[in-house]
Design a protein around this motif. Structure first.
Motif, mmCIF file in Angstrom:
data_model
loop_
_atom_site.group_PDB
_atom_site.id
_atom_site.type_symbol
_atom_site.label_atom_id
_atom_site.label_comp_id
_atom_site.label_asym_id
_atom_site.label_seq_id
_atom_site.Cartn_x
_atom_site.Cartn_y
_atom_site.Cartn_z
ATOM 1 N N THR A 135 0.899 -1.223 0.049
ATOM 2 C CA THR A 135 -0.046 -0.104 0.150
ATOM 3 C C THR A 135 0.782 1.283 -0.134
ATOM 4 N N ILE A 136 0.742 2.060 -1.050
ATOM 5 C CA ILE A 136 1.382 3.318 -1.034
ATOM 6 C C ILE A 136 0.728 4.536 -0.664
ATOM 7 N N ASN A 137 0.930 5.195 0.173
ATOM 8 C CA ASN A 137 -0.170 6.368 0.806
ATOM 9 C C ASN A 137 1.032 7.565 0.281
ATOM 10 N N ALA A 138 0.726 8.542 -0.296
ATOM 11 C CA ALA A 138 1.437 9.727 -0.581
ATOM 12 C C ALA A 138 0.496 10.998 -0.471
ATOM 13 N N ASN A 139 1.338 12.258 -0.618
ATOM 14 C CA ASN A 139 0.385 13.316 -0.282
ATOM 15 C C ASN A 139 1.536 14.537 -1.250
ATOM 16 N N THR A 163 -2.165 5.482 -3.461
ATOM 17 C CA THR A 163 -3.034 6.552 -3.244
ATOM 18 C C THR A 163 -2.205 7.771 -3.162
ATOM 19 N N ASN A 164 -2.609 8.817 -3.946
ATOM 20 C CA ASN A 164 -1.962 10.257 -3.747
ATOM 21 C C ASN A 164 -3.249 11.250 -3.301
ATOM 22 N N ALA A 165 -2.856 11.788 -2.083
ATOM 23 C CA ALA A 165 -4.002 12.465 -1.652
ATOM 24 C C ALA A 165 -3.708 13.974 -2.023
ATOM 25 N N GLY A 166 -2.529 14.303 -2.866
ATOM 26 C CA GLY A 166 -2.237 15.633 -3.191
ATOM 27 C C GLY A 166 -2.927 15.721 -4.577
ATOM 28 N N THR A 167 -2.465 16.534 -5.262
ATOM 29 C CA THR A 167 -2.831 17.014 -6.651
ATOM 30 C C THR A 167 -2.218 16.271 -7.841
ATOM 31 N N GLY A 168 -0.981 15.664 -7.263
ATOM 32 C CA GLY A 168 -0.249 14.945 -8.429
ATOM 33 C C GLY A 168 -0.792 13.689 -8.743
ATOM 34 N N ALA A 169 -0.221 12.873 -9.824
ATOM 35 C CA ALA A 169 -0.680 11.624 -10.107
ATOM 36 C C ALA A 169 -0.401 10.351 -8.973
ATOM 37 N N ALA A 170 -1.129 9.446 -9.091
ATOM 38 C CA ALA A 170 -0.814 8.091 -8.357
ATOM 39 C C ALA A 170 0.409 7.537 -8.876
#
Length: 476
Positions: A135-139, A163-170
């Motif tokens: 599981t990859i969680n990023a922001n 999952t990227n919680a920021g505006t960047g791509a996953a």
């Protein structure tokens, strides 16, 4: 992991057991097994460097407390990471310069409240990163949570979630890199929450994945990149390409719209260009009035460089094979030949068509309409008055031919659909009719000749009788 463990054991590598919190950075130059003991936490950076370096990292937490790459695998090194939780990621997990990194059953989390533009998971310079059941969680705002660049390969296998919680791509790849997503060793496809992108000659090979975005493009390819997908890919969002990139797939599952140049390879291997629903093995479609297929190669045709088509029916080899080659021959000529034998058909640059056999034109009663009789005498008179000359084609100086001008033929006989061309069937038909007209004239002349012969014979008989009756007077 098992093979790497065996390599470490065989090489007499060091085993490090972490109990409690280790606040030191760990640098590995060689073989090492780092395993968790009691409440194991590495609060520092882990660096594996060099082609002779191999590391197995298991069953612990790695937490960042300062700047720098949290895990760096570089210069041909290999690292297998299993059951590891990454916390407070401020920089990233990186594989660079031909390194190999695999994460299995692991989780990454960004630092809470930190700069959302921090780096996360990176493969670059021909490195390979593989994710399994992780599981990859990023922001992150400025770039993907997972990035492959400069010839890197990123592989997602077996139930991985990004999952990227920021505006960047996953996830994204650029500069001749590849991102692969499939479930060949798992039960569920990989899940992306955020865009998946390819840029600068890169490729997305999606075989089992679900990609979801709030709005806009879920998948996008740009700058001569390729999206290679199939119907097991679910897309909740749009699929887009710029004008230089290609999409090859059947259809996506999910709620989506597709806005890509239409290049499709379906599940049967049929190829469509300009259409997303090929009806034949190769199906091209254009609605602008131009649909051309170009085969082009460099080199001097006179030295044997060739390009063309090969049609084979009946198997690749053996007596049952039927093979036709269509290719250039000589300089500019087009040749058809059967089973690599002599040329049966040659079309020359001068416009000549040379055949090893005959041309059979359709002439059955079943294919004709508006049939009308002709007057052979009238046709004969037109043929008599038709100019016949000797000439050369402009494109073949020195090669002589005999025949009428097409315009003269069309003016006299009003045959054919193009007044600048002669149909062989029309010229032969006119010749046959003229022969019939000539034969009719010959029959008339023969009959007249027979009558004159008879009259002459009668005159001769009468003269003979007169002479016989008065022979003396005749002598005198």
């Amino acid at each position: 992991g098992q093979s790497l463990q065996a390599a470490i054991d065989t090489a007499g590598g060091q085993t490090i057991t972490v109990n409690g919190t280790c606040t030191e950075d760990i640098d590995i130059f060689g073989f090492a097994d780092i395993d968790g003991g009691t409440n194991p936490v590495i609060q520092g950076n882990v660096n594996i460097n060099g082609t002779r370096s191999k590391a197995l990292i298991e069953n612990l937490t790695i937490r960042s407390n300062d700047a720098g790459d949290l895990v760096l695998v570089a210069n041909g090194a290999q690292a297998f990471i299993e059951n590891v939780t990454f916390q407070n990621i401020q920089e990233g997990i990186c594989a660079v310069r031909n390194a190999v990194l695999e994460l299995r059953n692991s989780t990454t989390n960004p630092v809470l409240g930190a700069d959302p533009d921090c780096l996360h998971l990176l493969a670059t310079d021909s490195a390979v990163i593989t994710l399994r059941n992780s599981t990859i969680n990023a922001n992150r705002n400025d770039a993907p949570a997972i990035l492959g660049t400069r010839g890197a390969v990123v592989r997602l296998r077996a139930d991985t979630t990004v999952t990227n919680a920021g505006t960047g791509a996953a996830a994204g790849v650029s500069d001749d890199s590849i991102l692969r997503a499939d479930d060949s060793q798992g039960t569920n496809p990989s899940m992306f929450s955020g865009r998946v992108t390819a840029d600068d000659n890169s490729t997305l090979r999606l075989r089992a994945a679900t990609i979801t975005v709030g709005s806009g493009n879920a998948i996008f390819a740009s700058n001569q990149s390729v999206i290679s997908a199939n119907s097991t890919v679910t897309v909740n969002g749009n699929v887009g390409c710029d004008g230089t990139s290609l999409l090859t797939n059947d259809t996506f599952a999910g709620t989506n719209t597709v806005d890509c140049s239409d290049f499709v390879v379906d599940s049967d291997g049929d190829i469509g260009t300009g259409t997303r629903n090929p009806q034949d093995t190769i199906h091209t479609f254009r609605d602008n009035g131009v649909n051309l297929i170009r085969i082009e190669m460099e080199g001097n045709a006179a030295t044997g460089n060739q390009g063309g088509f090969v049609f084979i029916n009946g198997g690749p080899t053996g007596p049952g094979q039927h093979r036709w080659d269509m290719r250039p021959g000589g300089v500019g000529n087009l040749i058809f030949n059967y089973n690599s034998g002599p040329s049966e058909f040659t079309y020359t640059t001068g416009g000549n068509l040379n055949l090893a056999g005959v041309v059979n034109a359709g002439s059955s009663r079943r294919v004709k309409r508006d049939v009308a009789a002709v007057d052979p005498a009238e046709i004969l008179s037109k043929v008599v008055n038709l100019d016949i000359s000797e000439w050369s084609y402009v494109r073949e100086p020195g090669v002589r031919h005999v025949g009428p001008m097409a315009e003269d033929f069309a003016e006299r006989f009003e045959l054919g659909g193009d007044p600048t061309r002669l149909a062989a069937l029309d010229t032969s038909g006119v010749a046959l009719a003229a022969i019939q007209g000539l034969k009719a004239e010959q029959d008339v002349l023969r009959n007249e000749n027979q009558m004159l012969k008879a009259e002459l014979g009668e005159l001769k008989r009468l003269v003979y009788e007169l002479v016989s009756q008065d022979n003396v007077a005749f002598v005198k």
